[in-house]
Design a protein around this motif. Structure first.
Motif: not given
Lengths: 615, 388
Positions: A10-15, A470-476, A478-486
């Motif tokens: 959903a986040v990827e689609n929204y982006n 810049a921080v926002e983009r990097a953090v988002e 990284a968070m989505l990557e953590e979601f994928r791991q979970i």
């Protein structure tokens, strides 16, 4: 795919959607013009305020853009404060001081801290924005708990005496957090240490004595998770005893009750995870219906952060835990717009660079996931946040430096639009905060919000700098990557069973510690500029005297003796309801009138078992 | 080569702050120390019992939510009361422990408090410097049975240290036939548990212990549990932390590191097991490290029943063919049988066991479910000859 995997999509689609709309605004003239019109409309309706120096400032600052594509990117990508996807804030005006004169526009003042719904206030805005300042609550909410209920009660009165509203935040001692009575073997030394002792609902009556529990200027937060449903039941029973049964729908506050983060990081769990979640959902189901102003779970990253997680891990685990609760509650058949607005969040704020935007990104991901995966309406999309400055960042060596650390963290927390905030006391590396230092901690927030002009004149004062983006983009990412791991484990619960979050947190904690001593993370006065020979500083210690501990044990003995027979019947009834699988929360509210915390925990453990710790 | 230093670490009752102790454990292990980790939210009595049974040199306590003066002092008092104050107590709790507290605690018998800001390296140094070397003989009054047994186990382990592959001479009677006879006479039953990592062996054993303690109010149980040593370093022996029911007065538990030996057991295991089998327990349970199951880890003469614990998630049927233990185990448990794949797993394993024609028994359990009927059944199977 669990709901978490769907959130990633959903986040990827929204982006992608935002990018497409940006393009469309540039190619489709009508659409582009609509966006520009909206932009100009917002700008023209923005009221102008006046700083004490006479400087005129708009109450909402916006980027200096006039091109349709960029306007679209802003409005859809991050949104105005109070608008989807809420990057800039859950509410429109957050910490702004009330308008003294109505100078422009017609929209009114909205809830300062999130407790007053945006829409509702928006409607009678003109009235609310009248020169007479509206009574609003301060976002300051200081965590307190020491000794017995009456001691903490005195601290509450000390802290809120000068405030318009009483926003209390309650810390419990170890035995209470583990659902153990003060008279249990081997816990005497722990009574009233690090928080207050609660054994019975009568302690709860003493705890909030002198406060009007049903008032709209009162709210109580209780930081407890393992035995949360029992403590919640005691709170309700205490309120009923003092104010009658009609007080229940008016009760306002938060109980932490976050089982996931306990299993992942904080370890204060007493029943097996599955049983804990069942008791929790029983409570949420009941309170979201009967106590619509109560927040029955505070989904917490603070303890994940304090246990050593990186900021990204902290936010990712917290937000994914939130989605897991939403999935569970939806599966119970509770409508998302009933439970969604009653979920609240709690994050740590330390000094790492990610904290510049951690809450902003969390708010955005939560909103998109709730809307697009769970079908939530606007109120259930809002990520309502309490922040606490980082306890782990505080250091014993030359501890007065902790004032500076906390001040910097407060700045970050308010830049992130937190809805309420706790600032740590500088003496916390040693002791439960003493009055001297907790007063300074509270003043820190007031200096930032009331004395300084940083946050009270203009929304977006510090939003959207190139660095922050810049921080926002990097953090988002990284968070989505953590979601994928979970998600690879099959979702939050299976990942927990595989110890995924725990082991990640432990590794991060070890790395952090290594970095302190290899110089990657200089800690001032500890590993850098540590030339002062460190003597243990003279700090006034707050400890609970033996006589008080004994008093608590004696009071409990009296309660148990007085209710001995009724307790037996009540526990039998509770056991029956629990075994039947029905919602046991209404029964709990009755049971607490005659049973102690430990009696109830003990009986429940006989039925559902004990929590088996994870290493 | 000297035997590794063994220490026990734990967090006090009503305290779940395990971040510091996890980090310290990791650091200790990296520096060659074997850490028996008891976990968080632990009673003083449990710590003292565990420290004695594990015969550690020192007991480290990490306390973060107050009451440390009382708690540390209580641990020291209990150790002294049992004549076990040869076990040193150390610990810390960040800044919550003040200089004044330290004075009182040291007076009450605490060896060392690490204050806020102590580096990990300094802690490791201290442990190496002060808790190394061989155990001194007991002094004073007669040591308790647990203390004596624990020390004998240490002596066996120490004899093997640095003598990889070689059998040191041992005081323990080595003849398997005699060993078996001996245990028959005393009625000791020895169960061997093995299986891949993550199958839930530890939880299953702990649930079994809960039932045995409940069904036989006088029974005494010994557990010999194994965890792998980190190559060239110490070991984290963490089974006690999850085995909540086994922290009981009627249970003697010993955690062993494999110390470089493959196959899921330690070079000293056989001798230690033999000693336990002769020490008057009703049940002795031995658990291997999670292994590949390519061979039988237990000496058949010593173990009465072998139990293979499987996870339904073993992969394909082909994988199953590689598990030699499936041919050798007396009982095969499919744990986590609430998982989706469990039905397939049970039927695949069942048909494999049928081919063996050895009247092996297949049991399905969900060990982490309270009052699980499968675990009840396993308990019945293991104790049936005792109840006859």
């Amino acid at each position: 795919m669990s709901k978490l995997g769907q959130v990633v999509e959903a986040v990827e689609n929204y982006n992608e959607f935002v990018l497409k709309e940006v393009k469309r605004a540039r190619t489709d003239e009508t659409f582009g013009q609509q966006m520009v019109d909206r932009w100009n409309d917002v700008k023209s309706k923005t009221p102008i305020g006046t700083a004490p120096t006479g400087l005129k400032l708009p109450r909402l600052a916006l980027p200096e853009i006039d091109e349709a594509g960029e306007i679209t990117r802003y409005l859809l990508g991050e949104g105005l404060p109070g608008e989807f996807p809420f990057t800039n804030g859950a509410y429109r005006e957050m910490y702004l001081e009330p308008l003294r004169e109505l100078e422009a526009g017609s929209y009114g003042r909205v809830g300062k801290n999130g407790k007053n719904g945006h829409k509702k206030n928006g409607k009678n805005g003109a009235k609310a924005a009248a020169p007479k300042a509206v009574e609003v609550e301060e976002p300051t909410r200081l965590f307190s708990g020491l000794g017995l209920a009456e001691d903490t009660n005195a601290r509450f009165h000390f802290l809120t005496g000068h405030q318009r509203s009483a926003r209390l935040s309650t810390a419990f001692d170890g035995p209470t957090l583990y659902g153990i009575d003060s008279d249990a073997e081997g816990v005497f030394g722990k009574i009233g240490e690090g928080g207050l002792a609660i054994d019975t609902y009568e302690d709860m009556v003493r705890l909030y004595d002198g406060f009007d529990m049903g008032s709209s200027a009162f709210s109580a937060s209780m930081t407890i998770s393992g035995p949360a449903p029992i403590i919640m039941a005691m709170y309700i029973a205490a309120a009923k005893k003092r104010f009658g049964p009609n007080v229940v729908p008016n009760l306002r506050g938060t109980i932490q009750a976050d089982i996931f983060k306990e299993v992942q990081a904080q370890n204060e769990t007493i029943f097996p995870t599955e049983a804990s979640l069942r008791f929790l959902c029983d409570m949420i189901e009941w309170t979201t219906k009967e106590m619509p102003r109560w927040y029955p779970v505070s989904i917490s990253g603070y303890h994940i952060g304090e246990a050593g997680a990186t900021p990204v891990q902290q936010a990712a685990y917290t937000v994914s835990n939130g989605f897991a609760y939403a999935e569970m509650l939806a599966a119970r058949g509770i409508p998302v717009d009933q439970f969604g607005p009653r979920l609240s969040f709690f994050l740590d704020c330390g000094l790492d660079v990610e904290y510049i935007a951690l809450a902003r990104v969390s708010r955005r991901i939560w909103a998109i996931g709730m809307r697009d995966v769970f079908g939530a309406g606007p109120k259930a999309q809002m990520f309502k946040l309490h922040t606490q400055t980082s306890g782990r960042s505080l250091v014993a060596a030359e501890f007065k430096n902790n004032l500076t650390r906390t001040a910097a963290e407060l700045m970050l927390a308010y830049m992130n639009g937190t809805n309420s905030c706790h600032s740590n006391s500088a003496d916390e590396p040693f002791t439960t905060p003493s009055e001297e230092w907790i007063r300074l901690a509270a003043h820190g927030q007031a200096i930032l919000l009331d004395e300084s002009g940083i946050f009270k004149h203009t929304m977006n004062m510090l939003s959207g700098s190139p660095g922050m983006k810049a921080v926002e983009r990097a953090v988002e990412a990284a968070m989505l990557e953590e979601f994928r791991q979970i998600e690879e484990f099959g979702g939050v619960l299976p990942a927990i069973e595989h110890r995924y979050q725990r082991s990640q947190i432990q590794n991060a904690a070890h790395r952090y510690e290594e970095q302190i001593y290899n110089g990657t993370r200089p800690i001032i006065a500890l590993t850098k500029y540590n030339d002062l020979k460190d003597e243990m500083p003279e700090v006034k210690m707050v400890r609970t005297p033996r006589a008080k501990k004994q008093l608590q044990v004696d009071r409990l003995a009296k309660f148990k003796k007085r209710n001995a027979e009724k307790a037996k019947r009540a526990l039998d009834k509770l056991a029956e309801v629990v075994e039947s699988g029905e919602n046991c929360f209404p029964t709990l509210i009755e049971v607490v009138e005659v049973c102690s915390l430990g009696q109830i925990t003990g009986r429940l453990q006989e039925i559902v078992g004990h929590f088996r710790p994870m290493v | 080569m000297a035997a590794p230093i063994r220490v026990l670490t734990a967090v006090p009752i009503c305290d779940g702050h395990d971040s510091a102790i996890n980090t310290i454990n990791l650091e200790f292990i990296r520096h060659g120390i074997e850490v028996v980790y008891l976990g968080y939210h632990r009673y003083a009595t449990d710590m003292v019992r565990a420290a004695i049974q594990e015969d550690v040199k020192a007991l480290g306590i990490s306390s973060y939510n107050g009451g440390h003066v009382e708690f540390f002092s209580e641990v020291a008092r209990l150790l002294k009361k049992q004549g076990a104050d040869y076990i040193k107590v150390f610990g810390g709790g960040g800044g919550t422990i003040t200089g004044n507290d330290d004075v009182i605690m040291r007076k009450n018998g605490i060896d060392k408090i690490f204050f806020a800001g102590t580096s990990l390296a300094d802690m490791v140094d201290y442990v190496h410097k002060h808790y190394g070397g061989t155990h001194k003989p007991f002094r004073g009054r007669k040591p308790s049975a647990d203390m004596q047994l624990a020390r004998k186990l240490t002596e066996i382990e120490d004899r093997y240290a640095g003598k990889k592959g070689k059998r040191p001479t041992s005081n323990v009677q080595r003849s398997t036939s005699k060993g078996r006879q001996g245990s028959k006479k005393t009625g000791t039953r020895v169960f061997g548990f093995t299986g891949p990592g993550g199958a839930g062996k530890t939880t299953l054993i702990d649930e079994l212990v809960l039932r045995l303690l409940h069904r036989e109010p006088k029974a005494r149980i010994a557990i010999l549990s194994h965890d792998p040593s980190v190559v060239g370093a110490g070991a984290l022996l963490g089974d006690r932390a999850t085995m909540i029911n086994s922290q009981n007065e009627r249970v003697f538990m010993r955690s062993m590191a494999t110390r470089g030996q493959a196959g899921g057991l330690s070079p000293a295991t056989e001798d230690c097991l033999m000693l336990l089998a002769q020490s008057g327990f009703d049940y002795v349970i031995i658990e291997t490290v999670g292994t590949g199951q390519e061979a039988m880890p237990f000496q058949t003469g010593l173990v009465h029943k072998t139990v293979l614990v499987m996870n339904p998630d073993y992969g394909s049927r082909l994988q199953l063919q590689k598990i030699v233990m499936l041919d050798l185990a007396d009982i095969v448990v499919v744990n986590k049988s609430d998982q989706e794949r469990a039905r397939t797993a049970t039927s695949e394993i069942g048909s494999r066991l049928d081919q063996n024609k050895r009247s092996q028994i297949l049991v399905s359990t969900v060990a982490n479910r309270h009052r699980d009927a499968g675990v009840d059944e396993l308990c019945d199977l293991l104790t049936e000859d005792r109840r006859l």
